[in-house]
Scaffold this active site. Structure first.
Site, PDB file in Angstrom:
ATOM      1  N   ASP A  59      -2.601   4.710 -34.273  1.00  0.00           N
ATOM      2  CA  ASP A  59      -3.997   4.927 -34.654  1.00  0.00           C
ATOM      3  C   ASP A  59      -4.766   5.313 -33.420  1.00  0.00           C
ATOM      4  O   ASP A  59      -4.508   4.817 -32.323  1.00  0.00           O
ATOM      5  CB  ASP A  59      -4.602   3.691 -35.323  1.00  0.00           C
ATOM      6  CG  ASP A  59      -4.639   2.481 -34.413  1.00  0.00           C
ATOM      7  OD1 ASP A  59      -5.594   2.337 -33.628  1.00  0.00           O
ATOM      8  OD2 ASP A  59      -3.701   1.664 -34.482  1.00  0.00           O
ATOM      9  N   GLU A  73     -13.601  -6.496 -38.425  1.00  0.00           N
ATOM     10  CA  GLU A  73     -13.316  -7.335 -37.266  1.00  0.00           C
ATOM     11  C   GLU A  73     -14.549  -7.709 -36.460  1.00  0.00           C
ATOM     12  O   GLU A  73     -14.417  -8.356 -35.441  1.00  0.00           O
ATOM     13  CB  GLU A  73     -12.303  -6.652 -36.347  1.00  0.00           C
ATOM     14  CG  GLU A  73     -12.735  -5.302 -35.852  1.00  0.00           C
ATOM     15  CD  GLU A  73     -11.824  -4.769 -34.758  1.00  0.00           C
ATOM     16  OE1 GLU A  73     -11.593  -5.511 -33.791  1.00  0.00           O
ATOM     17  OE2 GLU A  73     -11.368  -3.626 -34.875  1.00  0.00           O
TER      18      GLU A  73
END
Length: 717
Positions: free
Chosen positions: A59, A150
């Site tokens: 990613d 997150e």
């Protein structure tokens, strides 16, 4: 100002099977027979892969800059997830090129968005859809969109879940795809079990993909695992997040097909949505899983931090030097001045001249920032890095400060609110060298703490942030080290009274003090004490005694080093008490911790009247008990060995760096010899300094003459 709020209250994403083991024989098990790895950390299970096969993925975000997708594909990468934005504020300028480049090379595509709960969730979703349309649309062969969860941005768990679910359901309806959720165990407080119906992309850094990641609440399996943020992939400059998909390419294709909603299915949430409304072009399906990238997009590619990707490893990233709020740029010297009463004590400006140290070894400051030793902050020319304690934030708001909720403040504002105390207002020092409140530990943290965090599986962003969860910070920090904490220490002290260090007209008694004919200097410490003062074994071990010309009557004691310094190795300390007036053990004996071994004297070359009475005490490190007994304690021999090298690293990481403990006038290690006072201060209960009797006052100096630390080196017990 847009930045990742640093909550490493985190760090339960770190770690492997350990606490609450249900079946140790299955710890870290692999394969379909053992889908969950038998251990809980808080609410989290370790869940192992269910397939014997996996696919390699990555990613990326703007932090990686322009990449070479041909080289990436040729390096064995099967799928990739790319960031579209950090909330509304930072659309990724490389997204369109990445989306097209992946398709051209046949890399399975995914898209993720870093979720900001304070931004409108529908507006964030629309931004993702618009960028996908600009890039050519989402196709049925692409992964479903990923929501990166997150960072709480200071909202409640209930509000966080409510807004994130709005995004998920909106994307689900507009694309006809079941989104993926990216998160980690540390964030379970905010995700709860609200998202457990959706596939999981889990972040948990391990040494290899043969381990089992720690899971957030509500999930017992994962589809994708971000297992490291230090990957090396052709076509990408610097480190990159690497992932695995749990299964083969056929399994990945099946997973993607399974995410498609059938409009004829009465359970679908896509019914009645026109394709034109999807905002995704001709092929309307969403694409992308991606790990977290909490950091905002830098202004220019060449200013990007190397290896910065996303990650619950990264969820605690702080602001970089390019991420200054406009208001702060206009007021670089902003203090905490109350607009109605600028002279109040509560709203005082910084009162001391700052001392900036670019590379202070005691503390970590991220690249581009230096340590302000006066105010205990990481600063550059205009900013001080947070996050800051609740008490500082309250002071900022009360006194009319700017950006009080931001994780970075104008430097003078931060200094005024911070003050010069050892810990931030509203926090206290604990027995592990940390500044804590009820929930958090506040930095700057030492390099040793950062390395311990990384070793536990944390990512660069999280471990190098300025606030961690208190439970995690204390778990990775040695207890009772060098700061007078409560509880039993590994060793005892060699004296019942602490009169300081010998330093008189005949010479100095500190470690490394000049010695005639000895280029390496003094090999031990001269602990000042009246003749006849009892000396005690700091630990249990075997001992020998005798007489030598220079040292006079002596005792040599060999003990195993405490686990905190041995690091899993068999390391031994050879201790030497010299110049004794009396020996209280046999020529060869087994002694217990705290047993009297002799008494202070003036024998050997300490007999001169100009030399204050003392025990010369030194320590040498060896890899076996026999080698430790073979130590000659020859004063001029300062050679190192493998054992001393291993010890030195642990000595620094476990005590010296976390407590800013350093000598002022000599080294902390010389070859195989550590400074005995520093080692005893780290592992033993130490009496407070007592002024010596009149007969010794011309021979004594305090420990603070030769040592500095975040604790009181004279009076800490």
């Amino acid at each position: 100002m847009r930045a990742a709020a640093v909550w490493v209250a985190s760090a339960l994403w770190l770690g492997a099977c350990g606490e609450g083991v249900l079946d140790a024989s299955k710890d870290e098990g692999q394969g379909s027979d053992n889908p969950t790895c038998i251990a809980r950390h808080s609410q989290a299970l370790n869940a192992c892969a269910q397939s014997d096969e996996h696919l390699r993925g990555i990613d990326i975000s703007a932090w990686q800059g322009a990449v070479d997708w041909t080289a990436i594909k040729n390096d064995g990468v099967s799928f990739a997830v790319v960031r579209v934005s950090d909330g509304l504020a930072y659309p990724d300028k490389y997204f369109v090129a990445n989306w097209k480049g992946m398709k051209a090379e046949g890399v399975v595509r995914g898209v993720y968005q870093f979720f900001r709960p304070k931004d409108d969730p529908i507006a964030q979703a629309e931004l993702l859809l618009a960028k996908l349309e600009e890039a050519g649309g989402l196709e049925d062969t692409d992964l479903p969109p990923v929501l990166d969860l997150e960072d709480d941005d200071g909202v409640s768990a209930a509000l966080y879940q409510e807004r994130a679910l709005v995004w998920i359901k909106y994307i689900e309806e507009k694309t006809g795809r079941t989104p993926i959720v990216y998160s980690a165990a540390f964030f379970s407080k905010f995700t709860g079990k609200a998202f457990s119906d959706y596939p999981l992309w889990v972040a948990n850094y391990k040494a290899s993909t043969m381990s089992c990641p720690v899971m957030p609440d509500g999930w017992s399996k994962w589809a994708i695992w971000q297992w490291t943020d230090k990957g090396t992939v052709a076509g990408i400059s610097g480190g990159v997040d690497e992932n695995i998909f749990d299964g083969s390419r056929a399994d990945l294709d099946a997973f993607i097909r399974g995410s498609l909603r059938n409009p004829a299915d009465p359970n679908t949430r896509d019914a009645g949505i026109d394709e034109a409304d999807a905002g995704m072009g001709a092929n309307d399906a969403d694409g992308g899983t991606t790990p977290t990238d909490p950091a905002p997009e830098p202004s220019e590619p060449d200013e990007m931090a190397p290896g910065a990707g996303m990650g619950a490893g990264q969820e605690c990233d702080d602001l970089g030097p390019d991420e200054v709020d406009d208001e702060m740029v206009d007021r670089p010297d902003a203090g905490l001045s109350d607009p109605t009463d600028a002279a109040t004590d509560e709203c005082a400006n910084a009162g001391q001249p700052a001392e900036i140290v670019a590379n202070d070894p005691a503390y970590f400051c991220k690249e581009g920032f230096s340590y302000d030793r006066t105010y205990h902050l990481c600063v550059d020319a205009t900013q001080a890095l947070g996050p800051f304690s609740p008490a500082m934030i309250a002071s900022c708001e009360r006194c009319g400060g700017v950006g009080c909720a931001d994780p970075s403040w104008p430097v003078e504002q931060a200094r005024a609110a911070r003050g010069t105390g050892a810990c931030m207002p509203g926090t206290t020092a604990n027995d592990r060298g940390l500044c804590v409140d009820e929930k958090s530990a506040f930095g700057p943290f030492s390099p040793a703490h950062v390395q311990a965090c990384l070793a536990e599986g944390g990512g660069e962003g999280a471990c190098r942030s300025m606030r961690w969860g208190r439970d995690f910070a204390e778990r990775i920090s040695p207890s009772g080290v060098g700061v007078g904490g409560t509880g039993e220490r590994a060793w005892g002290y060699i004296l019942q009274t602490n009169w300081g260090i010998r330093d008189d007209s005949a010479g100095a008694g500190h470690f490394g003090a000049a010695r005639s004919g000895n280029a390496g200097g003094h090999s031990g410490i001269d602990f000042l004490a009246p003749v006849g003062t009892a000396l005690f074994a700091p630990c249990e071990g075997n001992a020998v005694s005798g007489v030598a010309s220079g040292y006079g009557s002596y005792v040599q004691l060999v003990c195993a080093l405490p686990a905190s310094f041995a690091g899993g190795k068999n390391l031994w300390a050879s201790m030497f008490f010299a110049h004794l007036s009396k020996i209280d053990i046999a020529a060869s004996a087994r002694v217990k911790r705290g047993q009297r071994v002799g008494a202070v004297g003036k024998t050997g070359n300490a007999a001169s009247a100009s030399i204050g009475p003392h025990v010369h005490f030194e320590i040498a490190i060896h890899g076996s008990e026999s080698a430790a007994f073979s130590e000659s304690h020859a004063s001029s021999n300062h050679a190192a060995n493998t054992a001393s090298g291993e010890f030195s690293t642990r000595f620094e990481q476990s005590c010296l760096l976390p407590n800013a403990f350093k000598p002022r006038t000599g080294p902390s290690m010389k070859g195989r010899r550590p400074d005995p006072f520093m080692l005893l201060a780290c592992v033993s209960e130490r009496p407070a300094f007592t002024a010596p009797p009149a007969s010794l006052q011309g021979h004594s100096v305090t420990w603070s003459t030769h040592y500095d630390a975040s604790f009181d080196v004279d009076d800490a017990s």
